[in-house]
Design a protein around this motif. Structure first.
Motif, short mmCIF file in Angstrom:
data_model
loop_
_atom_site.label_atom_id
_atom_site.label_comp_id
_atom_site.label_asym_id
_atom_site.label_seq_id
_atom_site.Cartn_x
_atom_site.Cartn_y
_atom_site.Cartn_z
N THR A 12 1.02 -0.97 -0.06
CA THR A 12 -0.01 0.11 0.06
C THR A 12 0.76 1.27 -0.10
O THR A 12 1.49 1.41 1.01
N VAL A 13 0.84 1.92 -1.28
CA VAL A 13 1.75 3.06 -1.45
C VAL A 13 1.29 4.33 -1.11
O VAL A 13 0.00 4.64 -1.69
N MET A 14 1.75 5.30 -0.12
CA MET A 14 1.02 6.44 0.07
C MET A 14 1.99 7.52 -0.57
O MET A 14 3.04 7.89 -0.24
N ILE B 253 5.35 -4.52 7.74
CA ILE B 253 4.09 -5.02 7.68
C ILE B 253 3.05 -4.20 8.50
O ILE B 253 3.34 -3.81 9.81
N ASN B 254 1.78 -4.23 8.05
CA ASN B 254 0.57 -3.49 8.80
C ASN B 254 -0.54 -4.64 8.89
O ASN B 254 -0.90 -5.18 7.84
N LYS B 255 -0.64 -4.92 10.00
CA LYS B 255 -1.92 -5.94 10.11
C LYS B 255 -3.22 -5.31 10.42
O LYS B 255 -4.18 -6.17 10.24
N ASN B 256 -3.25 -4.30 10.55
CA ASN B 256 -4.60 -3.39 10.74
C ASN B 256 -4.63 -2.98 9.50
O ASN B 256 -4.98 -1.71 9.15
N THR B 257 -5.08 -3.88 8.63
CA THR B 257 -5.49 -3.27 7.11
C THR B 257 -6.92 -3.72 6.88
O THR B 257 -7.49 -4.67 7.23
N GLU C 133 -0.59 -6.04 4.93
CA GLU C 133 -0.06 -5.53 3.89
C GLU C 133 1.32 -4.99 4.22
O GLU C 133 1.66 -4.83 5.52
N VAL C 134 1.98 -4.46 3.22
CA VAL C 134 3.27 -3.82 3.67
C VAL C 134 3.23 -2.39 3.15
O VAL C 134 2.74 -1.79 2.05
N ILE C 135 3.60 -1.54 4.03
CA ILE C 135 3.64 -0.08 3.83
C ILE C 135 5.25 0.23 3.64
O ILE C 135 5.92 0.13 4.21
N PRO C 136 5.55 0.47 2.30
CA PRO C 136 6.79 0.61 1.81
C PRO C 136 7.65 1.93 2.32
O PRO C 136 6.96 3.13 2.43
#
Ligand code: AMO
Length: 432
Positions: free
Chosen positions: A49-51, A78-82, A89-92
Motif C-alpha cells: 500500500t503506497v502512500m 508489515i501492517n496487520k490493521n489493514t 499489507e506492507v507499507i513501503p
C-alpha cells in the motif's frame, strides 16, 4: 536491495516487522493519493500500500505508472490493521524498480481467459508464472525428492550413465541418431544396459534420475520425445522384490506430497488419496481374457492397445500391476519363468488406463540372454560391451523405470504430459 522475505511470511510475522519483498507487479490500482500494488513471488502475493505523501510525488508517479509484470523490490513494514482481505499489507519505505516489463504482455498471468496449450508453451516463461502451473512443478520437485529419499534410505547409490551411446537398448526404431566425430551414435532410450552392467560391477543397488530420448513418431498426450526416467537396478532380487520396492516408493511419494505440498494441492483443488498396499497383481492372461470378454479383439502375445487399457482402466481405477507377460511382448533382457518360458518375469505398474512403470527380473545367464537377443533379431556382436559383463560373474538382478512425468500427471491430475514438462520435446516442438 536483495530479497529477505517471501510474501507468504508477512502473514505470520508480527505487526510492524521490517521486510524486504521482491517479485513481479501483478496489479496496480490507484485511488487518488494511495495505490494498491499486488506483488507476486514464488510463494504467493502481498499487497503493497503506497502512500503518495510518505513515498514522495515522483516515486509515487513512477510506481503507479509501472507496467504489469515489472520486477521490483520493496523495503517496508508489515501492517496487520489493514482493510485488505489478505490480512496483512506492507507499507513501503522504498521501492526499487529492477526491470520494466514491456506491454502488451504475450499472455496474461492471472487473467481468467483460457489460452490454448500451444500458445502457452510458446511463451512458457509467462505461463510458468501462473501460480497453478508453479504448483504442478513444486509437486514434481517433491516427487523427485521423495523418491530419492526413499531410495537412499534403502541403500541405493546414485549413478550417472552416458546419454550418448553406440547401440539401441529398447529396440532400434525409436532412436535419435547423431554424428559422433567419424562415427554414428544415438541418444540413449534408457540406461537399461548400463544399470545392468553396474550389477556385474558389484554396486548391488543403483538408481539414476535422468533424461531418456525416444524418437516416437506419434504425438500423444502421454508421450514425449525426451522424458525423465527414474531407474533402479538391484542385485540378488527377483521381480517380486522390485515390485515391493516400487509400490513402497510410490506410496511414500504420495504421502510426502500430500504432507508437504498442502498449499499447492489447495491451489490445484486436489486431494491425494493414499492407496492401500499391496497394489493388486493382475496377470496378463487374465486381463487378456477380460478385454476379450468386453468386446475387444486381442490375441495372445499382443500388447494392450489404448482401447484395451481403457476397458481395463474402467474396472481398475487405482494402482495395479500387470504381471507375467508373454516373452514376445517384452525386451530381450527379461528373465523367462522356469516353469513356463513362454512368459517373462516382467511387469508394468498402471494407474487406471495409464502406464507409469515397466520392470522385470533380468536374464543374467549369458547363454540364454544371447539366445534371446538373436530370437529378437538383434546381433549380439553389437552388444559386446554389455554381454561381456555377464561372462565373469553376474548376480541375479531386477529393476524398473518410472516415467517421472507420468507419475506427476497422476498426482496433479493432468490430462496432457506437456502440462508437467517445463519445456516439452514432442513431434513438432524443440523450442523453447
Ligand atoms: P519403458 O520403455 O516402459 O521401460 O519406459 C519406462 C517408463 O518410462 C515412461 N516412458 C515415457 N514417458 C513419456 N514419454 C515417453 N515417450 C515414454 N516412454 C516411456 C513410462 C514407462 O513406464 N528399460 C525399461 C525399464 C526397466 O525395465 O527397468 C524401459 O525403458 O512411464
Amino acid at each position: 536491495m536483495g530479497r529477505k522475505n517471501y510474501t507468504s511470511e508477512i502473514y505470520n510475522l508480527p505487526d510492524a516487522s521490517d521486510v524486504i519483498l521482491c517479485g513481479w507487479v501483478q496489479e496496480i490500482r490507484k485511488l487518488g493519493n494511495i495505490a494498491f500494488l499486488i506483488l507476486r513471488d514464488r510463494e504467493g502475493v502481498a499487497q503493497i500500500t503506497v502512500m503518495k505523501n510518505s513515498i514522495g510525488n515522483e516515486k509515487f508517479r513512477e510506481i503507479t505508472g509501472l507496467n504489469r509484470e515489472s520486477v521490483i523490490c520493496v523495503k517496508g513494514k508489515i501492517n496487520k490493521n489493514t482493510q485488505s482481505k489478505l490480512g496483512a499489507e506492507v507499507i513501503p519505505d522504498n521501492v526499487e524498480i529492477l526491470s520494466v516489463a514491456e506491454t502488451p504482455l504475450p499472455m496474461g498471468v492471472i487473467d481468467r481467459v483460457s489460452v490454448d496449450l500451444e500458445t502457452r508453451l510458446d511463451v512458457r516463461f509467462m505461463d510458468l508464472r501462473r501460480p497453478e502451473i508453479l504448483s504442478v512443478f513444486k509437486i514434481e520437485s517433491n516427487i523427485g525428492k521423495s523418491i530419492r529419499r526413499k531410495l537412499e534410505d534403502e541403500g541405493f547409490i546414485e549413478i550417472h550413465t552416458p546419454k550418448i551411446i553406440a547401440t539401441a537398448t529398447e529396440g532400434g526404431t525409436e532412436l535419435f541418431r547423431l554424428k559422433y566425430f567419424e562415427k554414428d551414435a544415438y541418444l540413449v532410450q534408457s540406461p537399461q544396459l548400463y544399470k545392468q552392467i553396474m550389477m556385474s560391477a558389484g554396486f548391488e543397488r543403483v538408481y539414476e534420475i535422468a533424461p531418456a530420448f525416444r524418437a516416437e513418431e506419434h504425438n500423444t498426450s502421454r508421450h514425449l520425445n525426451e522424458f525423465v526416467s527414474v531407474d533402479i537396478e538391484m542385485s540378488f532380487a527377483d521381480e517380486e522384490d522390485v515390485m515391493n520396492l516400487l509400490e513402497n516408493v510410490v506410496f511414500y511419494s504420495l504421502k510426502y506430497v500430500k504432507e508437504n505440498n498442502i498449499n499447492d494441492l489447495k491451489t490445484l483443488n486436489l486431494d491425494i488419496e493414499i492407496p492401500e498396499l499391496p497394489f493388486p497383481r493382475l496377470k496378463y492372461d487374465d486381463l487378456l481374457n477380460y478385454v476379450n470378454s468386453q468386446g475387444i479383439n486381442m490375441k495372445f502375445g499382443e500388447d494392450f492397445s489404448s482401447e484395451a487399457l481403457n476397458v481395463i482402466g474402467k474396472k481398475y481405477t487405482g494402482f495395479y500391476f500387470i504381471t507375467r507377460w508373454p516373452m514376445e511382448t517384452r525386451a530381450f533382457y527379461v528373465m523367462p519363468y522356469d516353469d513356463d518360458p513362454k512368459y517373462g518375469k516382467a511387469f508394468d505398474l498402471m494407474f487406471g488406463e495409464r502406464e507409469i512403470t515397466s520392470g522385470a527380473q533380468r536374464n543374467h545367464i549369458y547363454s540364454s540372454l544371447k539366445e534371446n537377443m538373436v530370437k529378437k533379431g538383434l546381433n549380439p556382436e553389437n552388444f559386446r560391451f554389455y554381454l561381456d559383463a555377464f561372462r565373469y560373474g553376474m548376480p541375479p538382478h531386477a529393476g524398473w523405470a518410472i516415467g517421472l512425468e507420468r507419475l506427476t500427471m497422476i498426482l496433479t491430475d493432468s490430462k496432457n504430459i506437456r502440462e508437467v514438462t517445463l519445456f516439452p520435446r514432442d513431434r513438432k516442438r524443440i523450442e523453447p
